[in-house]
Design a protein around this motif. Structure first.
Motif: not given
Length: 177
Positions: A105-111, A130-134, A139-141
């Motif tokens: 949950m801490s890596r989720i920047l935007d939904i 969206e996360t900080a990871a490239q 990503r897509d659900i």
């Protein structure tokens, strides 16, 4: 054998750490609608064997192919699960091979939630995380039933974990320096 018929969600939980399932999301029926239609096409093909006489094997083969492909695709969609826990979100899919993508949950920047017109009529939507990871595996659900409620569940879990408050306080601390 149970693994082929039902995804083993519990096997992926960190129970020792106190992780518990908040919501388990199956694909919405709209994701498999055309596969049910294909499987249903096998019935008229099987019935047409009566009139095909010497060439009865053609509608038989087509009917078996339509039934097999339709049921297989329905089962693949059934085995695809998106899970929201009190610590993370993850997706488990696959029948013979298990694919697991997880995001704390801490890596989720935007939904982002997208709901096409047909999704509004039928009650499904698509999530984009969206996360900080490239490059991320989660990503897509797609074809999430009742997406507004599910979005609120995720937001509530993030808020209860104190992640939003902590992030806001960290931003305020960095502004004051």
């Amino acid at each position: 054998m149970g693994r082929l018929l039902e995804p083993q969600i519990e096997a992926h939980l960190l129970e020792i750490e106190g992780e518990r399932v908040i919501d388990e999301v199956r694909k919405h029926w709209a994701a498999t609608f055309w596969w049910y239609c294909l499987a249903g096409l096998s019935l008229p093909l099987f019935v047409s064997m009566v009139w095909a006489r010497g060439l009865f094997w053609i509608p038989l083969a087509l009917g078996l192919a339509a039934l097999s492909v339709g049921l297989w695709k329905i089962h693949v969609a059934y085995m695809d699960r998106f899970v929201i826990t009190n610590m993370r979100v993850f997706r488990v899919n696959g029948v013979f091979n298990t694919n697991l993508a997880t995001m704390p949950m801490s890596r989720i920047l935007d939904i982002s939630m997208k709901q096409p017109f047909l999704g509004q009529l039928c009650g499904y939507g698509h999530f984009v995380f969206e996360t900080a990871a490239q490059d991320q595996g989660l990503r897509d659900i797609t074809f999430v039933g009742d997406p507004q409620r599910r979005d609120l569940i995720i937001q509530r879990v993030i808020a209860r974990a104190g992640l939003r408050t902590k992030m806001q306080m960290d931003d305020e601390d960095s502004d004051g320096s």
